[in-house]
Motif scaffolding. Structure first.
Motif, PDB file in Angstrom:
ATOM      1  N   GLN A 220       0.844  -1.194   0.000  1.00  0.00           N
ATOM      2  CA  GLN A 220       0.000   0.000   0.000  1.00  0.00           C
ATOM      3  C   GLN A 220       0.874   1.236   0.000  1.00  0.00           C
ATOM      4  O   GLN A 220       1.838   1.342   0.754  1.00  0.00           O
ATOM      5  CB  GLN A 220      -0.933   0.003   1.219  1.00  0.00           C
ATOM      6  N   VAL A 221       0.518   2.161  -0.876  1.00  0.00           N
ATOM      7  CA  VAL A 221       1.198   3.456  -0.959  1.00  0.00           C
ATOM      8  C   VAL A 221       0.169   4.521  -0.599  1.00  0.00           C
ATOM      9  O   VAL A 221      -0.946   4.528  -1.144  1.00  0.00           O
ATOM     10  CB  VAL A 221       1.767   3.706  -2.361  1.00  0.00           C
ATOM     11  N   ASN A 222       0.522   5.441   0.297  1.00  0.00           N
ATOM     12  CA  ASN A 222      -0.446   6.405   0.813  1.00  0.00           C
ATOM     13  C   ASN A 222      -0.151   7.837   0.380  1.00  0.00           C
ATOM     14  O   ASN A 222       0.989   8.205   0.082  1.00  0.00           O
ATOM     15  CB  ASN A 222      -0.473   6.344   2.349  1.00  0.00           C
ATOM     16  N   ASP A 223      -1.213   8.629   0.367  1.00  0.00           N
ATOM     17  CA  ASP A 223      -1.155  10.085   0.204  1.00  0.00           C
ATOM     18  C   ASP A 223      -0.482  10.531  -1.093  1.00  0.00           C
ATOM     19  O   ASP A 223       0.396  11.402  -1.100  1.00  0.00           O
ATOM     20  CB  ASP A 223      -0.458  10.729   1.410  1.00  0.00           C
ATOM     21  N   ILE A 224      -0.908   9.925  -2.194  1.00  0.00           N
ATOM     22  CA  ILE A 224      -0.428  10.346  -3.509  1.00  0.00           C
ATOM     23  C   ILE A 224      -1.293  11.513  -3.981  1.00  0.00           C
ATOM     24  O   ILE A 224      -2.523  11.414  -4.031  1.00  0.00           O
ATOM     25  CB  ILE A 224      -0.519   9.191  -4.528  1.00  0.00           C
ATOM     26  N   LEU A 225      -0.669  12.618  -4.335  1.00  0.00           N
ATOM     27  CA  LEU A 225      -1.398  13.791  -4.825  1.00  0.00           C
ATOM     28  C   LEU A 225      -1.851  13.521  -6.264  1.00  0.00           C
ATOM     29  O   LEU A 225      -1.038  13.185  -7.116  1.00  0.00           O
ATOM     30  CB  LEU A 225      -0.499  15.031  -4.776  1.00  0.00           C
ATOM     31  N   TYR A 226      -3.164  13.639  -6.527  1.00  0.00           N
ATOM     32  CA  TYR A 226      -3.664  13.327  -7.876  1.00  0.00           C
ATOM     33  C   TYR A 226      -4.165  14.546  -8.640  1.00  0.00           C
ATOM     34  O   TYR A 226      -4.526  14.448  -9.803  1.00  0.00           O
ATOM     35  CB  TYR A 226      -4.777  12.283  -7.800  1.00  0.00           C
ATOM     36  N   THR A 227      -4.212  15.697  -7.998  1.00  0.00           N
ATOM     37  CA  THR A 227      -4.770  16.876  -8.657  1.00  0.00           C
ATOM     38  C   THR A 227      -3.690  17.731  -9.290  1.00  0.00           C
ATOM     39  O   THR A 227      -2.528  17.715  -8.865  1.00  0.00           O
ATOM     40  CB  THR A 227      -5.569  17.730  -7.657  1.00  0.00           C
ATOM     41  N   GLU A 228      -4.082  18.483 -10.309  1.00  0.00           N
ATOM     42  CA  GLU A 228      -3.192  19.482 -10.909  1.00  0.00           C
ATOM     43  C   GLU A 228      -3.530  20.882 -10.408  1.00  0.00           C
ATOM     44  O   GLU A 228      -2.872  21.848 -10.774  1.00  0.00           O
ATOM     45  CB  GLU A 228      -3.301  19.428 -12.434  1.00  0.00           C
ATOM     46  N   SER A 229      -4.578  20.965  -9.578  1.00  0.00           N
ATOM     47  CA  SER A 229      -4.986  22.263  -9.041  1.00  0.00           C
ATOM     48  C   SER A 229      -3.954  22.765  -8.045  1.00  0.00           C
ATOM     49  O   SER A 229      -3.412  22.002  -7.239  1.00  0.00           O
ATOM     50  CB  SER A 229      -6.357  22.136  -8.361  1.00  0.00           C
ATOM     51  N   THR A 230      -3.700  24.063  -8.095  1.00  0.00           N
ATOM     52  CA  THR A 230      -2.760  24.681  -7.149  1.00  0.00           C
ATOM     53  C   THR A 230      -3.480  25.249  -5.929  1.00  0.00           C
ATOM     54  O   THR A 230      -2.838  25.810  -5.042  1.00  0.00           O
ATOM     55  CB  THR A 230      -1.968  25.801  -7.843  1.00  0.00           C
ATOM     56  N   ASP A 231      -4.805  25.118  -5.891  1.00  0.00           N
ATOM     57  CA  ASP A 231      -5.594  25.568  -4.752  1.00  0.00           C
ATOM     58  C   ASP A 231      -5.105  24.872  -3.485  1.00  0.00           C
ATOM     59  O   ASP A 231      -4.898  23.657  -3.463  1.00  0.00           O
ATOM     60  CB  ASP A 231      -7.080  25.249  -5.003  1.00  0.00           C
ATOM     61  N   SER A 232      -4.894  25.647  -2.420  1.00  0.00           N
ATOM     62  CA  SER A 232      -4.310  25.077  -1.196  1.00  0.00           C
ATOM     63  C   SER A 232      -5.202  23.991  -0.598  1.00  0.00           C
ATOM     64  O   SER A 232      -4.701  22.986  -0.075  1.00  0.00           O
ATOM     65  CB  SER A 232      -4.061  26.189  -0.165  1.00  0.00           C
ATOM     66  N   TYR A 233      -6.509  24.170  -0.670  1.00  0.00           N
ATOM     67  CA  TYR A 233      -7.410  23.153  -0.130  1.00  0.00           C
ATOM     68  C   TYR A 233      -7.362  21.881  -0.981  1.00  0.00           C
ATOM     69  O   TYR A 233      -7.396  20.765  -0.448  1.00  0.00           O
ATOM     70  CB  TYR A 233      -8.832  23.703  -0.061  1.00  0.00           C
ATOM     71  N   ALA A 234      -7.246  22.044  -2.301  1.00  0.00           N
ATOM     72  CA  ALA A 234      -7.098  20.882  -3.177  1.00  0.00           C
ATOM     73  C   ALA A 234      -5.796  20.149  -2.876  1.00  0.00           C
ATOM     74  O   ALA A 234      -5.757  18.912  -2.840  1.00  0.00           O
ATOM     75  CB  ALA A 234      -7.141  21.317  -4.644  1.00  0.00           C
ATOM     76  N   GLN A 235      -4.729  20.889  -2.662  1.00  0.00           N
ATOM     77  CA  GLN A 235      -3.444  20.271  -2.339  1.00  0.00           C
ATOM     78  C   GLN A 235      -3.513  19.486  -1.023  1.00  0.00           C
ATOM     79  O   GLN A 235      -2.848  18.471  -0.848  1.00  0.00           O
ATOM     80  CB  GLN A 235      -2.360  21.349  -2.233  1.00  0.00           C
ATOM     81  N   GLU A 236      -4.368  19.959  -0.109  1.00  0.00           N
ATOM     82  CA  GLU A 236      -4.522  19.275   1.174  1.00  0.00           C
ATOM     83  C   GLU A 236      -5.384  18.014   1.054  1.00  0.00           C
ATOM     84  O   GLU A 236      -5.042  16.962   1.605  1.00  0.00           O
ATOM     85  CB  GLU A 236      -5.173  20.242   2.180  1.00  0.00           C
ATOM     86  N   ARG A 237      -6.497  18.108   0.301  1.00  0.00           N
ATOM     87  CA  ARG A 237      -7.481  17.030   0.289  1.00  0.00           C
ATOM     88  C   ARG A 237      -7.314  16.026  -0.851  1.00  0.00           C
ATOM     89  O   ARG A 237      -7.675  14.857  -0.700  1.00  0.00           O
ATOM     90  CB  ARG A 237      -8.897  17.625   0.180  1.00  0.00           C
ATOM     91  N   CYS A 238      -6.813  16.448  -1.996  1.00  0.00           N
ATOM     92  CA  CYS A 238      -6.841  15.595  -3.197  1.00  0.00           C
ATOM     93  C   CYS A 238      -5.675  14.601  -3.198  1.00  0.00           C
ATOM     94  O   CYS A 238      -4.742  14.691  -3.999  1.00  0.00           O
ATOM     95  CB  CYS A 238      -6.839  16.445  -4.461  1.00  0.00           C
ATOM     96  N   LYS A 239      -5.770  13.668  -2.280  1.00  0.00           N
ATOM     97  CA  LYS A 239      -4.751  12.630  -2.154  1.00  0.00           C
ATOM     98  C   LYS A 239      -5.442  11.265  -2.129  1.00  0.00           C
ATOM     99  O   LYS A 239      -6.609  11.158  -1.741  1.00  0.00           O
ATOM    100  CB  LYS A 239      -3.921  12.833  -0.892  1.00  0.00           C
TER     101      LYS A 239
END
Length: 489
Positions: free
Chosen positions: A25-44
C-alpha cells in the motif's frame, strides 16, 4: 519442541510472510493538478495493490460523509481479493463547491486510468465504487460524461459503477445550500436522475434495508434503477440488504461488488445479459457470446469479450433457436453490428454473410424465408425474401478494410433503411415484414456463416456488439450507437 514441529512452524511463518508480501500500500499520492491550497490538502489517494499480478481489476473507492466529511479508507473486505484499490479523498462542502467536489472525483478516476498498469492493474478494467456521498459522486461522473471528458476519459469506458446507498436526487447537502430540508426532494443538474442514458457502463445499485435506510434512500435508488431500465440500460441491477442499515450495509455490499467484478471481467462471457424471450420482450435484445456455440477457430477477444473473431477456418457463431423465436415476432425492428474485415479477406462470390436468419424450406430444393446482410467485393447489401416471397435487395457502399465499420439496418412497416458508418447507403419502401414471412421460427440464425449449403464463409473478420431491437431505433439512439465505434480497436 521437536525438530518436526519447529520446521512446520517455520514453514507457516514463511508462508504468512509471503502472503503479506503479495500486497503493498502506498499512501497520500497527490492526484490533482490544481494549485488551490485546499485541493493540495485534500486531493490525495491511497493505492493498495497486489505485487504479483498484471491486468488486475481496479476499484476506485470514494468514501461517504454527506460531501461534508469523511476520509479515504480501504476496508478489509476489499483487501486480498486480487484487486487494485484506489481510495481517494476529495474536497468537501461548504469549503468547496459541488463542482469542485465532482471535478476531484473525475480527476481521481483519470489518475487511475493513467497509473493503473504501474500498480499491476488494467486500464480496461476500471470500476468505480463508493458509499453514500461517494455513491452519489460516482453516479454523477459516470452518467454525466462532461466531468471525465475534461481529463480525456470517456465515461463509457468504465467497466462498471457500484453506488452503495447513493443519493439519486440532488444531494441533500446541496439542497441545504438551496434552502431546502432533507425531506424536500429536488432534481436539477446535480441529480444523477437528470443524466440517465442507456449506453452508460454497467450499474450495480446496492441499498440497505428500506425500513432502516436514511430518508427513503432505498425507494430513491429503486426509482433510479427503474428509470435506467426504462431508458433501455442493458446491465443494471438493484440489491436490498435486508436487516442492514445505511452504515452496516457495506459489508455484504462488498461481496456483491466482487462477484459482479468477476462476472464483468470473465474471459468466457460478455458483460451483456443472457438473452431470453421467455419473459416480456425487451427493447434491446443483446447477445452474449457463448463459447459452446463458437465453431472451429473462431475466438472471443480476451481483452474485449464483446468482440468475436470469426477466424480463418469456417468460423461462425450460432445465435440459437431462441433468436429465431424472437425474429418470428418482429414487425418494426433494427439490427446494429460492428465489423472489421481483414485486408487479406477475399470477398469474391457469394456467401460472405455478416448475419443470416433463415427458416427451413418445406422442400430442400427451395430456400425458405430469410433475412440476411452480406458483404461482397463491390457492394454491401441486405436482402429479405425467399420461399414464396419476392426477394428484395438493397445495396450500396464498399466495406473498408482493417478498420471497424458500424452498420445499422432499420425497418418500420415496409420501409427499410441501411446505414454504413452513419451514411444512408440504401433504402426500400417495399420490404417484407418478418412476422408475416416467417410462418415458423427461423432455425438457422448465424453470424459469419451462410445457412445455405455450398456457400463460402466469412473469414478473417471480427464482429462486435451485435444487437437486435424490436422497434425502429430513433435517430438519437443511432447517434449513441455510432459513438461506440470509437472504443473498438
Amino acid at each position: 519442541m521437536n525438530t518436526k514441529n519447529t520446521i512446520l512452524i517455520f514453514v507457516l511463518l514463511l508462508c504468512t510472510a509471503i502472503a503479506k508480501a503479495q500486497y503493498q500500500q502506498v499512501n497520500d499520492i497527490l492526484y490533482t493538478e490544481s494549485t488551490d491550497s485546499y485541493a493540495q490538502e485534500r486531493c490525495k489517494l491511497d493505492v493498495y495493490y497486489p505485487t504479483n499480478r498484471k491486468d488486475a481489476p481496479v476499484v476506485v473507492w470514494f468514501h461517504g460523509g454527506g460531501i461534508e466529511g469523511g476520509n479515504k479508507h480501504i476496508d478489509r473486505e476489499l483487501k486480498n481479493s486480487g484487486l487494485v484499490v484506489v481510495a481517494a479523498n476529495y474536497r468537501l462542502l461548504p469549503k468547496a463547491n459541488i463542482d469542485q467536489c465532482l471535478d476531484d472525483a473525475a480527476a481521481a478516476v483519470a489518475w487511475a486510468y493513467k497509473h493503473a498498469e504501474k500498480y499491476g492493474g488494467s486500464k480496461n478494467k476500471i470500476f468505480v465504487a463508493g458509499h453514500s456521498a461517494g455513491g452519489y459522486l460516482l453516479d454523477m461522473i459516470g452518467l454525466d460524461k462532461k466531468w471525465l471528458a475534461k481529463y480525456g476519459v470517456d465515461a463509457d469506458s468504465l467497466a462498471g459503477l457500484f453506488p452503495f446507498s447513493g443519493q439519486c436526487l440532488t444531494h441533500y447537502n446541496i439542497r441545504k445550500q438551496q434552502g431546502l430540508g432533507p425531506l424536500q426532494p429536488s432534481i436539477d443538474q446535480y441529480a444523477p436522475l437528470s443524466h440517465l442514458r442507456p449506453d452508460a457502463p454497467p450499474i450495480i445499485i446496492v441499498s440497505g434495508d428500506r425500513e432502516q435506510e436514511m430518508n427513503g434512500r432505498y425507494e430513491e435508488q429503486a426509482y433510479f434503477w427503474r428509470m435506467l431500465k426504462l431508458v433501455g440500460h442493458p446491465d443494471v441491477a438493484l440489491y436490498e440488504m435486508q436487516g442492514y442499515d445505511h452504515g452496516s450495509m457495506l459489508v455484504p455490499a462488498y461481496h456483491i461488488l466482487k462477484e459482479h467484478i468477476k462476472r464483468l471481467t470473465s474471459k468466457k462471457t460478455s458483460p451483456l445479459p443472457q438473452p431470453s424471450v421467455k419473459v416480456e420482450q425487451q427493447a434491446e435484445y443483446l447477445f452474449a457470446w457463448q463459447t459452446p456455440y463458437v465453431k472451429n477457430d473462431a475466438k472471443i477477444d480476451v481483452e474485449n469479450p464483446s468482440i468475436l473473431h470469426l477466424g480463418t477456418n469456417n468460423g461462425y457463431y450460432d445465435l440459437t433457436a431462441e433468436t429465431g423465436a424472437f425474429i418470428q415476432g418482429l414487425k418494426d425492428f433494427s439490427v446494429s453490428v460492428y465489423f472489421k474485415v481483414s485486408s487479406e479477406n477475399k470477398l469474391d462470390g457469394y456467401g460472405h454473410f455478416l448475419f443470416a436468419f433463415s427458416e427451413l424450406a418445406e422442400n430442400s430444393a427451395k430456400e425458405g424465408p430469410y433475412m440476411a446482410m452480406r458483404l461482397n467485393e463491390q457492394r454491401f447489401e441486405t436482402s429479405t425474401g425467399g420461399y414464396e416471397n419476392e426477394q428484395i435487395i438493397m445495396q450500396g457502399g464498399q466495406p473498408q478494410r482493417d478498420v471497424w465499420v458500424h452498420v445499422l439496418y432499420r425497418q418500420q412497416g415496409h420501409k427499410g433503411e441501411l446505414y454504413l458508418d452513419g451514411k444512408l447507403i440504401g433504402k426500400n419502401n417495399n420490404m417484407p415484414i418478418l412476422s408475416e414471412i416467417f410462418k415458423d421460427a427461423p432455425t438457422h440464425c448465424w453470424i459469419g456463416r451462410a445457412p445455405f449449403r455450398g456457400d463460402k464463409y466469412l473469414t478473417q473478420t471480427q464482429v462486435a456488439d451485435f444487437r437486435l431491437y424490436n422497434y425502429a431505433v430513433s435517430n438519437q439512439e443511432f447517434q449513441q450507437l455510432k459513438k461506440k465505434k470509437r472504443l473498438l480497436k
